[in-house]
Design a protein around this motif. Structure first.
Motif, PDB file in Angstrom:
ATOM      1  N   LYS A 184       0.827  -1.205   0.000  1.00 36.83           N
ATOM      2  CA  LYS A 184       0.000   0.000   0.000  1.00 36.83           C
ATOM      3  C   LYS A 184       0.867   1.262   0.000  1.00 36.83           C
ATOM      4  O   LYS A 184       0.492   2.293  -0.569  1.00 36.83           O
ATOM      5  CB  LYS A 184      -0.909   0.017   1.228  1.00 36.83           C
ATOM      6  CG  LYS A 184      -1.972  -1.061   1.246  1.00 36.83           C
ATOM      7  CD  LYS A 184      -3.125  -0.729   0.335  1.00 36.83           C
ATOM      8  CE  LYS A 184      -4.265  -1.728   0.509  1.00 36.83           C
ATOM      9  NZ  LYS A 184      -5.386  -1.442  -0.406  1.00 36.83           N
ATOM     10  N   LEU A 185       2.037   1.166   0.653  1.00 36.46           N
ATOM     11  CA  LEU A 185       2.951   2.313   0.718  1.00 36.46           C
ATOM     12  C   LEU A 185       3.794   2.470  -0.542  1.00 36.46           C
ATOM     13  O   LEU A 185       4.583   3.403  -0.661  1.00 36.46           O
ATOM     14  CB  LEU A 185       3.875   2.173   1.941  1.00 36.46           C
ATOM     15  CG  LEU A 185       3.203   2.321   3.313  1.00 36.46           C
ATOM     16  CD1 LEU A 185       4.131   1.839   4.417  1.00 36.46           C
ATOM     17  CD2 LEU A 185       2.779   3.769   3.563  1.00 36.46           C
ATOM     18  N   GLY A 186       3.636   1.512  -1.476  1.00 36.68           N
ATOM     19  CA  GLY A 186       4.376   1.579  -2.734  1.00 36.68           C
ATOM     20  C   GLY A 186       5.806   1.094  -2.638  1.00 36.68           C
ATOM     21  O   GLY A 186       6.609   1.316  -3.545  1.00 36.68           O
ATOM     22  N   ASN A 187       6.132   0.397  -1.542  1.00 39.74           N
ATOM     23  CA  ASN A 187       7.491  -0.135  -1.372  1.00 39.74           C
ATOM     24  C   ASN A 187       7.487  -1.591  -1.842  1.00 39.74           C
ATOM     25  O   ASN A 187       7.333  -2.531  -1.046  1.00 39.74           O
ATOM     26  CB  ASN A 187       7.927  -0.025   0.093  1.00 39.74           C
ATOM     27  CG  ASN A 187       9.412  -0.307   0.269  1.00 39.74           C
ATOM     28  OD1 ASN A 187       9.992  -1.118  -0.448  1.00 39.74           O
ATOM     29  ND2 ASN A 187      10.025   0.361   1.236  1.00 39.74           N
ATOM     30  N   ASP A 188       7.647  -1.771  -3.146  1.00 40.20           N
ATOM     31  CA  ASP A 188       7.533  -3.109  -3.734  1.00 40.20           C
ATOM     32  C   ASP A 188       8.582  -4.083  -3.208  1.00 40.20           C
ATOM     33  O   ASP A 188       8.301  -5.256  -2.988  1.00 40.20           O
ATOM     34  CB  ASP A 188       7.655  -3.014  -5.261  1.00 40.20           C
ATOM     35  CG  ASP A 188       6.469  -2.309  -5.892  1.00 40.20           C
ATOM     36  OD1 ASP A 188       5.480  -2.055  -5.161  1.00 40.20           O
ATOM     37  OD2 ASP A 188       6.528  -2.006  -7.088  1.00 40.20           O
ATOM     38  N   ILE A 242       1.729 -12.970  -3.517  1.00 42.60           N
ATOM     39  CA  ILE A 242       2.848 -12.819  -4.461  1.00 42.60           C
ATOM     40  C   ILE A 242       2.340 -12.842  -5.897  1.00 42.60           C
ATOM     41  O   ILE A 242       2.712 -12.012  -6.732  1.00 42.60           O
ATOM     42  CB  ILE A 242       3.897 -13.936  -4.264  1.00 42.60           C
ATOM     43  CG1 ILE A 242       4.509 -13.863  -2.869  1.00 42.60           C
ATOM     44  CG2 ILE A 242       5.005 -13.826  -5.316  1.00 42.60           C
ATOM     45  CD1 ILE A 242       5.470 -14.992  -2.548  1.00 42.60           C
ATOM     46  N   THR A 243       1.480 -13.805  -6.195  1.00 45.93           N
ATOM     47  CA  THR A 243       0.946 -13.945  -7.555  1.00 45.93           C
ATOM     48  C   THR A 243       0.183 -12.691  -7.967  1.00 45.93           C
ATOM     49  O   THR A 243       0.391 -12.143  -9.061  1.00 45.93           O
ATOM     50  CB  THR A 243       0.022 -15.176  -7.636  1.00 45.93           C
ATOM     51  OG1 THR A 243       0.741 -16.341  -7.229  1.00 45.93           O
ATOM     52  CG2 THR A 243      -0.495 -15.368  -9.049  1.00 45.93           C
ATOM     53  N   LYS A 290       1.298  -5.921 -11.678  1.00 46.47           N
ATOM     54  CA  LYS A 290       2.416  -5.328 -12.423  1.00 46.47           C
ATOM     55  C   LYS A 290       2.432  -5.794 -13.887  1.00 46.47           C
ATOM     56  O   LYS A 290       3.325  -5.424 -14.654  1.00 46.47           O
ATOM     57  CB  LYS A 290       3.754  -5.725 -11.773  1.00 46.47           C
ATOM     58  CG  LYS A 290       3.906  -5.271 -10.329  1.00 46.47           C
ATOM     59  CD  LYS A 290       3.989  -3.766 -10.220  1.00 46.47           C
ATOM     60  CE  LYS A 290       4.173  -3.317  -8.777  1.00 46.47           C
ATOM     61  NZ  LYS A 290       4.112  -1.864  -8.623  1.00 46.47           N
ATOM     62  N   LYS A 291       1.449  -6.638 -14.242  1.00 41.77           N
ATOM     63  CA  LYS A 291       1.344  -7.221 -15.591  1.00 41.77           C
ATOM     64  C   LYS A 291       2.570  -8.071 -15.948  1.00 41.77           C
ATOM     65  O   LYS A 291       2.886  -8.254 -17.120  1.00 41.77           O
ATOM     66  CB  LYS A 291       1.104  -6.143 -16.650  1.00 41.77           C
ATOM     67  CG  LYS A 291      -0.173  -5.340 -16.412  1.00 41.77           C
ATOM     68  CD  LYS A 291      -0.556  -4.510 -17.609  1.00 41.77           C
ATOM     69  CE  LYS A 291      -1.766  -3.647 -17.333  1.00 41.77           C
ATOM     70  NZ  LYS A 291      -2.946  -4.374 -16.858  1.00 41.77           N
ATOM     71  N   ASN A 292       3.239  -8.564 -14.929  1.00 42.59           N
ATOM     72  CA  ASN A 292       4.365  -9.479 -15.131  1.00 42.59           C
ATOM     73  C   ASN A 292       3.803 -10.905 -15.009  1.00 42.59           C
ATOM     74  O   ASN A 292       3.969 -11.581 -13.984  1.00 42.59           O
ATOM     75  CB  ASN A 292       5.465  -9.216 -14.097  1.00 42.59           C
ATOM     76  CG  ASN A 292       6.742  -9.989 -14.414  1.00 42.59           C
ATOM     77  OD1 ASN A 292       6.721 -10.982 -15.136  1.00 42.59           O
ATOM     78  ND2 ASN A 292       7.851  -9.530 -13.853  1.00 42.59           N
TER      79      ASN A 292
END
Length: 465
Positions: A280-284, A308-309, A315-317
Motif C-alpha cells: 500500500k505504501l508503494g514499497n515493492d 505474491i501472484t 504489475k502485468k508481469n
C-alpha cells in the motif's frame, strides 16, 4: 527433609514407573494413585493411567475416587455401558458425590442425549463447590443442541462464579457472535470490565466487536487498553495492526506487527500483513520480501502465494505470476484459488491449452461460478472444440438456466455443428432473456452473425423491445 507436593508426586511417579519395569509390586496410598492417574490422563498416556487404576483398585478396592477415575477412562474409550454399570455402584455408595453427576452427564452427552445431560448437571449444582465448572458443562451441552441463548446464559453464570474463566468468556462471545448480537456483546463486556478493568481478554473482545461494526476508532482504543493491561498480549497487537490498516495508518500497523515478531516466533500472518502494508505504501521491494517470508514460514498458507501472484498480476508481469502460482500448485494441487489464477494468467499469456486446463480443474474442484464456465467456453471456441464447449455450457445451464450469456453461445456453437433447430431455439432463448446481448454472437461467431436469417431474428426482437 519434608518433600514438596511436586517432589512428592515426582517421587511417586518414579516409583510407579520403576515398578512397571521390574514387575515388583509396591504399595501406594490411594491419594498417590489418584495423582499418578491424573498425571497420565493430563499428558494423554491412557494405557499407563489404566494400569494405575487397575493396580490402585487391587490395593484399594473400596476407593470411590479410583472407581470414578476408572469410569472417566471408560467414558473416554466409549465403553459407555461398562461405565454406566460401575457408576451405578458408586452412586449407591455415595449418591451426593458431584463427580458421579459429572460422569453421568458425560455418558448422556456421548449418547447424544444432551437434554438428559443438562438435567443431571443441574442436579449437580446442588451438591458442588465448583459451580463454575458445572455451568460451563451445561453451556457446552446447550451448544451441542445449538441453543445459543441458553448456552450464553450458562457461560455467563460460569463467569459469575469464576471471573477469571476466560474460556467461558470466549464462549459467551461465541454465542453473541452467532446470534448477531454485537451491541449486546459490547454492553456485556463493559459490565464485565467494570468489575475487571485490567482484563486484557475482555478489552481484546471489545475491540473485535467494534472492528466488526467498523467503528475503528473505538476498536483501536480497546486494543490499546488490552495492551496496557498486558504488554505481551500478541493478539492485541495483531488486531491493532488490522485496525490501523483500515485507518490507512500503514507505518503504525507495521510497527505493531513487528512487535509480535519480537515477542514470539514469527508468524506467516504477521509477515503477510506487513507485506500488504508495504504494498500500500508503494514499497515493492519490502512488500515482496515479506510475502516471501510468509510462504517460507508457512508454505501451506494460500494467502501468501496468492499475495505474491496477485502482486505480479497487478504489475502485468504474467510470467513471474505464473512461476509463483505453479510453485503453489506443486504444494497444494487441490486449491481452487490457485487454479483460478493459473487459468487467468495463462489466458493473459494466450496459452489457451493451459488456460482451458486451469478452468477445467477449477470446475472439477467445485467452483461453479458463471464466469468460470463462460471463460472456459470462450477458450474452447478459440480452440475450435465445439462439442466440448457445448457440453461445458449444458453443465453450466443446470446451475444458471435461462442466462443470456449461455444461450447465445449455445446458439453459435450449434450453428457451427450444423444443428440449425437447436441453434435457432437457443438464439430465441437468448433474445428473450436479453435482446441487447446479441453482440455475443457478433463477437464470437462473426460469420454466423452475417447470416440473413440470424439478423432478421435479432432485428425482430430489437424492434419489439
Amino acid at each position: 527433609m519434608q518433600l514438596s507436593h511436586n517432589e512428592d508426586n515426582n517421587f511417586s511417579l518414579s516409583r510407579f514407573e520403576s515398578m512397571l519395569k521390574t514387575n515388583d509390586v509396591l504399595f501406594f496410598d490411594s491419594n498417590e494413585f489418584e495423582n499418578i492417574i491424573h498425571h497420565y490422563l493430563e499428558i494423554g498416556k491412557i494405557n499407563l493411567a489404566k494400569k494405575a487404576v487397575k493396580l490402585g483398585l487391587s490395593q484399594h478396592p473400596s476407593s470411590i475416587n479410583l472407581k470414578l477415575l476408572k469410569v472417566e477412562i471408560l467414558v473416554f474409550e466409549d465403553k459407555l455401558d461398562l461405565a454406566d454399570g460401575l457408576l451405578a455402584e458408586v452412586q449407591d455408595l455415595e449418591a451426593n458425590n458431584e463427580e458421579v453427576y459429572i460422569q453421568k452427564a458425560q455418558i448422556f452427552s456421548k449418547r447424544d442425549e444432551h437434554q438428559q445431560a443438562i438435567k443431571v448437571l443441574e442436579l449437580a449444582l446442588d451438591v458442588t463447590d465448583e459451580a463454575a465448572e458445572i455451568y460451563s458443562m451445561i453451556g457446552m451441552e446447550y451448544l451441542f443442541l445449538e441453543d445459543f441463548e441458553n448456552a450464553k446464559i450458562n457461560f455467563m453464570n460460569c463467569l459469575e462464579a469464576d471471573e477469571e474463566d476466560y474460556s467461558a468468556l470466549y464462549n459467551v462471545m461465541y454465542c453473541f457472535d452467532f446470534l448477531g448480537q454485537k451491541e449486546e456483546a459490547i454492553e456485556y463486556l463493559n459490565m464485565y470490565l467494570d468489575k475487571n478493568p485490567y482484563c486484557e481478554v475482555a478489552w481484546h473482545q471489545v475491540g473485535k466487536q467494534y472492528f466488526d461494526l467498523k467503528d475503528y476508532k473505538k476498536a483501536l482504543a480497546a486494543f490499546d487498553f488490552a495492551i496496557i493491561s498486558d504488554e505481551y498480549f500478541i493478539g492485541a497487537y495483531l488486531e491493532k495492526g488490522k485496525v490501523l490498516e483500515k485507518l490507512e495508518r500503514y507505518i503504525e500497523a507495521i510497527e505493531n506487527y513487528n512487535v509480535t515478531l519480537e515477542l514470539d516466533d514469527p508468524t506467516s500472518f504477521a509477515y503477510l500483513r506487513i507485506g500488504k502494508c508495504f504494498e500500500k505504501l508503494g514499497n515493492d521491494k519490502l512488500a515482496l520480501s515479506n510475502f516471501e517470508k510468509t510462504v517460507h514460514e508457512d508454505p501451506l498458507l494460500d494467502k501468501g502465494w496468492i499475495a505474491i501472484t496477485d502482486f505480479y498480476i497487478k504489475k502485468k508481469n504474467f510470467k513471474k505470476a505464473l512461476y509463483y502460482i505453479n510453485k503453489a500448485i506443486n504444494i497444494d494441487e487441490e486449491n481452487v484459488l490457485y487454479w483460478k489464477r493459473y487459468a487467468k494468467i495463462n489466458n493473459r499469456l494466450d496459452l489457451n491449452r493451459e488456460a482451458e486446463r486451469g478452468y477445467r480443474k477449477t470446475l472439477d474442484l467445485g467452483n461453479y461460478e458463471l464466469e468460470t464456465w463462460i471463460r472456459r467456453c470462450d477458450i474452447l471456441i478459440n480452440l475450435a472444440e465445439w462439442e466440448t464447449a457445448v457440453q461445458n455450457l449444458l453443465q453450466a445451464n443446470e446451475f444458471y438456466p435461462g442466462i443470456a450469456e449461455i444461450e447465445y453461445r449455445l446458439s453459435g456453437l450449434y450453428f457451427m455443428l450444423n444443428n440449425a433447430d437447436l441453434a435457432y431455439r437457443h438464439l430465441e432463448k437468448g433474445l428473450k432473456a436479453d435482446a441487447e446481448y446479441y453482440i455475443i454472437i457478433e463477437e464470437l461467431f462473426p460469420d454466423i452473425f452475417k447470416r440473413k436469417s440470424v439478423k432478421q431474428l435479432i432485428d425482430s426482437y430489437q424492434k419489439a423491445s
